[in-house]
Scaffold this motif. Structure first.
Motif, PDB file in Angstrom:
ATOM      1  N   ARG A  53      38.990  18.891  48.235  1.00  0.00           N
ATOM      2  CA  ARG A  53      38.856  19.659  47.128  1.00  0.00           C
ATOM      3  C   ARG A  53      40.012  19.608  45.486  1.00  0.00           C
ATOM      4  NH1 ARG A  53      34.903  24.671  45.718  1.00  0.00           N
ATOM      5  NH2 ARG A  53      37.221  25.884  45.776  1.00  0.00           N
ATOM      6  N   ALA A  54      41.238  20.336  46.387  1.00  0.00           N
ATOM      7  CA  ALA A  54      41.723  20.988  45.188  1.00  0.00           C
ATOM      8  C   ALA A  54      42.579  19.001  45.527  1.00  0.00           C
ATOM      9  CB  ALA A  54      43.273  21.454  45.962  1.00  0.00           C
ATOM     10  N   ALA A  55      42.468  18.334  46.350  1.00  0.00           N
ATOM     11  CA  ALA A  55      43.306  16.903  46.022  1.00  0.00           C
ATOM     12  C   ALA A  55      42.795  16.510  45.181  1.00  0.00           C
ATOM     13  CB  ALA A  55      43.861  16.298  46.924  1.00  0.00           C
ATOM     14  N   GLN A  72      42.945  18.045  41.217  1.00  0.00           N
ATOM     15  CA  GLN A  72      44.325  17.645  40.825  1.00  0.00           C
ATOM     16  C   GLN A  72      44.467  15.832  40.528  1.00  0.00           C
ATOM     17  OE1 GLN A  72      46.827  19.193  40.239  1.00  0.00           O
ATOM     18  NE2 GLN A  72      47.561  17.414  38.860  1.00  0.00           N
ATOM     19  N   ALA A  73      43.611  15.042  41.672  1.00  0.00           N
ATOM     20  CA  ALA A  73      44.148  13.431  40.906  1.00  0.00           C
ATOM     21  C   ALA A  73      42.999  13.227  39.979  1.00  0.00           C
ATOM     22  CB  ALA A  73      43.103  12.642  41.961  1.00  0.00           C
ATOM     23  N   THR A  74      41.646  14.039  39.780  1.00  0.00           N
ATOM     24  CA  THR A  74      40.460  13.950  38.027  1.00  0.00           C
ATOM     25  C   THR A  74      41.935  14.335  36.704  1.00  0.00           C
ATOM     26  OG1 THR A  74      38.609  14.474  39.992  1.00  0.00           O
ATOM     27  CG2 THR A  74      38.707  14.818  37.773  1.00  0.00           C
ATOM     28  N   LEU A  75      42.798  15.357  37.375  1.00  0.00           N
ATOM     29  CA  LEU A  75      43.211  16.232  35.867  1.00  0.00           C
ATOM     30  C   LEU A  75      44.604  14.536  35.689  1.00  0.00           C
ATOM     31  CD1 LEU A  75      44.193  19.566  36.607  1.00  0.00           C
ATOM     32  CD2 LEU A  75      43.133  18.435  35.244  1.00  0.00           C
ATOM     33  N   ARG A  83      44.948  12.665  32.139  1.00  0.00           N
ATOM     34  CA  ARG A  83      46.235  12.494  31.270  1.00  0.00           C
ATOM     35  C   ARG A  83      46.276  11.420  30.954  1.00  0.00           C
ATOM     36  NH1 ARG A  83      47.658  17.797  34.685  1.00  0.00           N
ATOM     37  NH2 ARG A  83      47.157  19.405  33.490  1.00  0.00           N
ATOM     38  N   GLN A  84      46.106  10.511  32.437  1.00  0.00           N
ATOM     39  CA  GLN A  84      46.899   9.286  31.645  1.00  0.00           C
ATOM     40  C   GLN A  84      46.285   8.158  30.316  1.00  0.00           C
ATOM     41  OE1 GLN A  84      46.755   7.821  35.536  1.00  0.00           O
ATOM     42  NE2 GLN A  84      48.823   8.214  36.067  1.00  0.00           N
ATOM     43  N   LEU A  85      44.802   8.727  31.186  1.00  0.00           N
ATOM     44  CA  LEU A  85      43.687   8.567  29.603  1.00  0.00           C
ATOM     45  C   LEU A  85      44.415   8.799  28.283  1.00  0.00           C
ATOM     46  CD1 LEU A  85      40.278   7.944  31.823  1.00  0.00           C
ATOM     47  CD2 LEU A  85      41.671   6.416  30.955  1.00  0.00           C
ATOM     48  N   ALA A  86      43.896  10.616  28.513  1.00  0.00           N
ATOM     49  CA  ALA A  86      44.078  10.863  27.023  1.00  0.00           C
ATOM     50  C   ALA A  86      45.792  10.304  26.516  1.00  0.00           C
ATOM     51  CB  ALA A  86      44.847  11.944  27.288  1.00  0.00           C
ATOM     52  N   GLY A 110      42.129  17.835  30.184  1.00  0.00           N
ATOM     53  CA  GLY A 110      42.015  19.129  30.939  1.00  0.00           C
ATOM     54  C   GLY A 110      40.025  18.961  31.028  1.00  0.00           C
ATOM     55  N   GLU A 111      39.559  19.250  31.514  1.00  0.00           N
ATOM     56  CA  GLU A 111      38.239  18.806  32.004  1.00  0.00           C
ATOM     57  C   GLU A 111      38.270  18.982  33.306  1.00  0.00           C
ATOM     58  OE1 GLU A 111      35.189  19.060  30.841  1.00  0.00           O
ATOM     59  OE2 GLU A 111      36.499  19.807  28.959  1.00  0.00           O
ATOM     60  N   GLY A 112      39.251  18.332  34.203  1.00  0.00           N
ATOM     61  CA  GLY A 112      38.804  18.005  35.610  1.00  0.00           C
ATOM     62  C   GLY A 112      39.363  19.940  36.350  1.00  0.00           C
TER      63      GLY A 112
END
Length: 65
Positions: free
Chosen positions: A34-36, A39-42, A46-49, A59-61
């Motif tokens: 779940r933690a991984a 982090q992958a979602t974050l 950030r890459q999309l932003a 920041g939604e992740g």
């Protein structure tokens, strides 16, 4: 697909990870996965932003459950 791997956790970090998993009612494996995933979602947000393609996703992740 599932990948088996060994994860080396520093001795000083292991107790807090175990406690977090227990408090969440999760196995240690599920907790780390779940933690991984978070982090992958974050990272993806950030890459999309950074590309201007997902400014409202940054920041939604960190609020995902």
């Amino acid at each position: 697909m599932t990948v088996d791997m060994t994860l080396r956790i520093p001795d000083e970090l292991a107790p807090s990870i175990r406690a977090g998993a227990e408090a969440a009612g999760m196995s240690l494996n599920a907790y780390v996965v779940r933690a991984a995933r978070r982090q992958a979602t974050l990272d993806a947000a950030r890459q999309l932003a950074a590309l201007g393609l997902g400014d409202d996703l940054a920041g939604e992740g960190d609020t995902l459950r």
